[in-house]
Design a protein around this motif. Structure first.
Motif, mmCIF file in Angstrom:
data_model
loop_
_atom_site.group_PDB
_atom_site.id
_atom_site.type_symbol
_atom_site.label_atom_id
_atom_site.label_comp_id
_atom_site.label_asym_id
_atom_site.label_seq_id
_atom_site.Cartn_x
_atom_site.Cartn_y
_atom_site.Cartn_z
ATOM 1 N N TRP A 108 0.846 -1.205 0.000
ATOM 2 C CA TRP A 108 0.000 0.000 0.000
ATOM 3 C C TRP A 108 0.880 1.255 0.000
ATOM 4 N N ILE A 109 1.994 1.220 0.719
ATOM 5 C CA ILE A 109 2.910 2.367 0.745
ATOM 6 C C ILE A 109 3.539 2.583 -0.627
ATOM 7 N N VAL A 110 3.938 1.496 -1.296
ATOM 8 C CA VAL A 110 4.474 1.626 -2.657
ATOM 9 C C VAL A 110 3.424 2.243 -3.579
ATOM 10 N N ASN A 111 2.174 1.784 -3.481
ATOM 11 C CA ASN A 111 1.101 2.345 -4.306
ATOM 12 C C ASN A 111 0.916 3.837 -4.038
ATOM 13 N N GLY A 113 3.181 5.914 -3.000
ATOM 14 C CA GLY A 113 4.305 6.611 -3.606
ATOM 15 C C GLY A 113 4.139 6.754 -5.104
ATOM 16 N N GLU A 114 3.746 5.678 -5.774
ATOM 17 C CA GLU A 114 3.559 5.733 -7.223
ATOM 18 C C GLU A 114 2.411 6.659 -7.617
ATOM 19 N N ALA A 115 1.338 6.669 -6.830
ATOM 20 C CA ALA A 115 0.225 7.588 -7.112
ATOM 21 C C ALA A 115 0.694 9.034 -7.019
ATOM 22 N N ALA A 116 1.511 9.327 -6.009
ATOM 23 C CA ALA A 116 2.047 10.685 -5.867
ATOM 24 C C ALA A 116 2.925 11.043 -7.055
ATOM 25 N N GLU A 117 3.695 10.067 -7.563
ATOM 26 C CA GLU A 117 4.551 10.327 -8.724
ATOM 27 C C GLU A 117 3.719 10.640 -9.959
ATOM 28 N N TYR A 118 2.640 9.876 -10.190
ATOM 29 C CA TYR A 118 1.760 10.184 -11.320
ATOM 30 C C TYR A 118 1.192 11.595 -11.184
ATOM 31 N N MET A 119 0.740 11.939 -9.984
ATOM 32 C CA MET A 119 0.169 13.276 -9.765
ATOM 33 C C MET A 119 1.207 14.350 -10.016
ATOM 34 N N PHE A 120 2.401 14.151 -9.482
ATOM 35 C CA PHE A 120 3.466 15.147 -9.632
ATOM 36 C C PHE A 120 3.854 15.327 -11.095
ATOM 37 N N ASP A 121 4.216 14.229 -11.751
ATOM 38 C CA ASP A 121 4.793 14.323 -13.089
ATOM 39 C C ASP A 121 3.754 14.753 -14.116
ATOM 40 N N HIS A 122 2.555 14.164 -14.067
ATOM 41 C CA HIS A 122 1.518 14.570 -15.013
ATOM 42 C C HIS A 122 1.150 16.033 -14.822
ATOM 43 N N ASN A 123 1.107 16.474 -13.587
ATOM 44 C CA ASN A 123 0.746 17.865 -13.331
ATOM 45 C C ASN A 123 1.772 18.824 -13.927
ATOM 46 N N THR A 215 10.018 2.248 5.080
ATOM 47 C CA THR A 215 9.244 3.368 5.640
ATOM 48 C C THR A 215 8.536 2.928 6.925
ATOM 49 N N ASP A 216 8.552 3.779 7.934
ATOM 50 C CA ASP A 216 7.790 3.507 9.161
ATOM 51 C C ASP A 216 6.316 3.764 8.898
ATOM 52 N N ALA A 217 5.494 2.776 9.128
ATOM 53 C CA ALA A 217 4.053 2.894 8.895
ATOM 54 C C ALA A 217 3.375 3.437 10.153
ATOM 55 N N THR A 218 2.999 4.707 10.125
ATOM 56 C CA THR A 218 2.369 5.345 11.274
ATOM 57 C C THR A 218 1.143 6.128 10.832
ATOM 58 N N VAL A 219 0.278 6.414 11.801
ATOM 59 C CA VAL A 219 -0.889 7.247 11.523
ATOM 60 C C VAL A 219 -0.437 8.640 11.097
ATOM 61 N N GLN A 220 0.625 9.155 11.712
ATOM 62 C CA GLN A 220 1.127 10.483 11.352
ATOM 63 C C GLN A 220 1.575 10.529 9.896
ATOM 64 N N LEU A 221 2.224 9.462 9.426
ATOM 65 C CA LEU A 221 2.647 9.395 8.029
ATOM 66 C C LEU A 221 1.448 9.553 7.101
ATOM 67 N N MET A 222 0.389 8.819 7.393
ATOM 68 C CA MET A 222 -0.794 8.867 6.537
ATOM 69 C C MET A 222 -1.507 10.218 6.644
ATOM 70 N N THR A 223 -1.508 10.801 7.830
ATOM 71 C CA THR A 223 -2.135 12.107 8.014
ATOM 72 C C THR A 223 -1.408 13.171 7.201
ATOM 73 N N HIS A 461 -8.118 5.464 -1.752
ATOM 74 C CA HIS A 461 -8.377 4.056 -1.408
ATOM 75 C C HIS A 461 -7.159 3.429 -0.738
ATOM 76 N N PHE A 462 -5.977 3.673 -1.294
ATOM 77 C CA PHE A 462 -4.761 3.077 -0.732
ATOM 78 C C PHE A 462 -4.506 3.569 0.691
ATOM 79 N N ALA A 463 -4.741 4.855 0.915
ATOM 80 C CA ALA A 463 -4.516 5.417 2.255
ATOM 81 C C ALA A 463 -5.479 4.810 3.267
ATOM 82 N N GLU A 464 -6.719 4.615 2.859
ATOM 83 C CA GLU A 464 -7.690 3.995 3.764
ATOM 84 C C GLU A 464 -7.287 2.555 4.100
ATOM 85 N N LYS A 465 -6.802 1.809 3.101
ATOM 86 C CA LYS A 465 -6.352 0.442 3.334
ATOM 87 C C LYS A 465 -5.125 0.420 4.242
#
Length: 597
Positions: A108-111, A113-123, A215-223, A461-465
């Protein structure tokens, strides 16, 4: 605003009424792409097009004998733009070769990251590089009549994006001075931060490994990620209707513009965003877990979805030569005779490829590019698939397959519905991308905007999972593994601009053969040994020209729009054009040091 022809004056090509006009290098991308054309000004069409690349990389050569565990760190450096896509794809190939399945939270963390890359680069590409081709200053230079019409054309979706006329949209896209141009730059900063939260560093991840992530999986990371994501979601509610208005206007203002950059619908998508609840990275199960990806893999031929199987996709890949600067390898023997399912593997498959560079002078009638010619063999033909710049193929295959459905996304068979929730200043909206009539310049660009919204909705969706895993106490992000003495692996994903696959063969615990195939070879390939043009060449060749300038002041804007609609990237050449035969001399101090320091 555009790259001018290489020569100061257009020269007759030798064929009656045809004029040679060349753009080398193409600007607003990583350098080394050249487009060589013959223009028929009497009929306002491009009579011929050749796509060239002047750099040789050689990654497949120096990967040999390396430790397989270093593959993603090395191949990430293939590109300074989408290096994380290469690292991800390499990890997928390694996971297969090592037989390791990462923990759910790791995927889910990899997803994310990749979603952020699509958003960044396409934008940043759409708004700050492609958008310039449609801005007020550019249209004023190339089509003043179109700008005059834009001034008097109301924007149908003005309530959603805030621009009253189409000309107001064009002004907002002006580089550096345009309001929307500047806003997009700010948005790109936050998306890069989102990526770094998940994978440590952009664009070469520092926490991405086979077996998971560090990556450390924490609630703060997702927030922290979600706070930035919701601002991006709000931006998409403005971006999508604004681009719909702009691209629809060009169809209306220039009848026949649908033929610009149009080619036969031959689209390839290798899928993106693994579902960790289905994916075990086993080749034997690849077809089933591939069909659970949140972007569905597939090949579309003449509008029909001919397969969604990653096994079919893998076995159909052929690397052809023809106009490339390489010698053939089919007499050098195979690394892999059969895949893990027992299917025969062709000598021209990347698992069996040898790289034999053969430098030589450019000859547009023979050898003229360092790019090879990947094709997909359907059993009868070697098809020159394109990626539609990435988003067009992704949305098209996903829509036709009808397999993706989350609380934010739904593939319907004829399109994709994207639900964006309520944000600080805007209510919930539902967007719908519909399969277009054409695979052309405007639709490649339109799809890029819609896929930004798609990636944002997928990230929700990935963040919720991921949060559900964290709340359940499942925070281990990496699974240990051992490198086998012998093995094969293949990774499939989507780089920002389209299909990406990595193919690895391990012998004696080391890399015996490694071939990455990103979207650029598919899109920028020259004519193969069957004489079939690559997608850039095919899309430009035969297209009409609507520019109002005379031959003497010709900018080639319609050609540039077509090439850039594919989101071209030929890393990592550095080119400098001084013009007029000028030379650049660098002085060295007597001590051998840098005189500037």
């Amino acid at each position: 605003m555009t790259t001018k022809p290489q020569s100061s004056a257009a020269k007759p090509s030798g064929k009656s009424n045809l004029v040679d006009m060349n753009w080398d290098p193409i600007t607003r991308i990583v350098g080394s792409l050249g487009i060589y054309t013959k223009i028929d000004f009497a009929n306002n069409t491009v009579a011929e097009c050749k796509s060239t690349s002047s750099i040789f990389r050689g990654y497949s050569i120096f990967m040999k004998d390396k430790d397989p565990r270093d593959a993603h760190f090395i191949t990430s450096r293939i590109c300074g733009i989408c290096g994380d896509n290469h690292a991800t794809c390499s990890c997928y190939a390694q996971n297969m070769a090592y037989g390791v399945k990462p923990p759910h939270i790791g995927e889910w963390i990899v997803n994310l990251g990749e979603a952020a890359e699509y958003m960044f680069d396409h934008n940043i590409f759409q708004e700050n590089l492609v958008g310039v081709d449609y801005c007020e200053r550019m249209v004023a230079e190339t089509n003043p009549g179109v700008l005059a019409k834009a001034e008097n054309t109301q924007a149908p979706n003005s309530a959603a994006h805030g621009y009253r006329t189409i000309a107001d949209i064009m002004r907002a896209l002006n580089p550096f001075s345009g309001e929307y141009y500047r806003e997009a730059l700010q948005v790109s900063r936050s998306t890069r931060e989102m990526f770094c939260l998940m994978e440590g560093r952009h664009v070469h991840p520092s926490t991405l490994y086979p077996g998971g992530v560090g990556t450390d999986a924490t609630v703060q990371l997702m927030t922290d990620y979600m706070s930035r994501l919701m601002r991006y979601v709000e931006f998409m509610k403005k971006a999508v209707p604004m681009h719909d208005d702009l691209f629809d206007f060009f169809y209306e203002a220039l009848p026949g513009y649908e033929h610009v950059g149009n080619r036969r619908v031959l689209l390839g998508c290798w899928g993106s965003f693994q579902d960790p609840e289905a994916c075990n990275f086993s080749y034997q199960d690849m077809e089933s877990w591939g069909n659970r990806m949140f972007v569905t893999p597939g090949v579309v031929v003449d509008g029909e979805l001919v397969t969604t199987s990653l096994v079919d996709i893998n076995l159909g890949i052929r690397i052809l030569l023809g106009s490339s600067y390489y010698d053939d390898w089919t007499d050098q023997g195979k690394f892999v005779e059969r895949d893990p399912l027992g299917n025969p593997v062709d000598a021209r498959h990347p698992w069996n490829q040898h790289t034999n560079p053969h430098p030589q002078p450019r000859d547009l009638e023979d050898k003229y590019s360092w790019v090879m010619s990947p094709r997909w063999f359907d059993g009868e033909q070697h098809l020159p698939l394109d990626t539609g710049g990435g988003p067009l193929a992704r949305l098209w295959t996903t829509a036709l397959a009808g397999k993706v459905e989350t609380e934010h996304l739904k593939a319907t068979g004829s399109g994709v519905r994207i639900r964006l929730p309520k944000t600080g200043l805007k209510p919930e909206v539902e967007l719908e991308w519909k399969i277009p009539r054409w695979s052309n310049t405007l639709e490649r660009n339109r799809a890029r905007t819609y896929f930004q919204a798609y990636a944002a909705a997928a990230a929700l969706h990935f963040a919720e999972k991921a949060l559900a895993e964290i709340h359940a106490g499942n925070t281990r992000t990496w699974e240990k593994f051992e490198v086998p003495d012998e093995g094969v692996g293949c990774g499939f994903t989507e780089a920002v601009r389209g299909v990406l696959s990595h193919h690895m063969v391990i012998q004696d615990g080391k890399i015996a053969n490694y071939h990455p195939y990103p979207p650029t070879p598919w899109n920028a390939s020259p004519r193969d040994h069957y004489g079939t043009p690559g997608p850039y060449e095919d899309a430009v060749e035969g297209q009409p020209l609507f520019e109002e300038n005379s031959r003497e002041n010709f900018k080639g804007i319609d050609i540039m729009r077509t090439v850039r609609s594919f989101d071209p990237c030929l890393p990592c050449g550095v080119h400098m054009y001084l013009g007029g035969g000028k030379s650049l001399d660098r002085l060295h101090s007597p001590s051998g040091g840098d005189p500037e320091q």
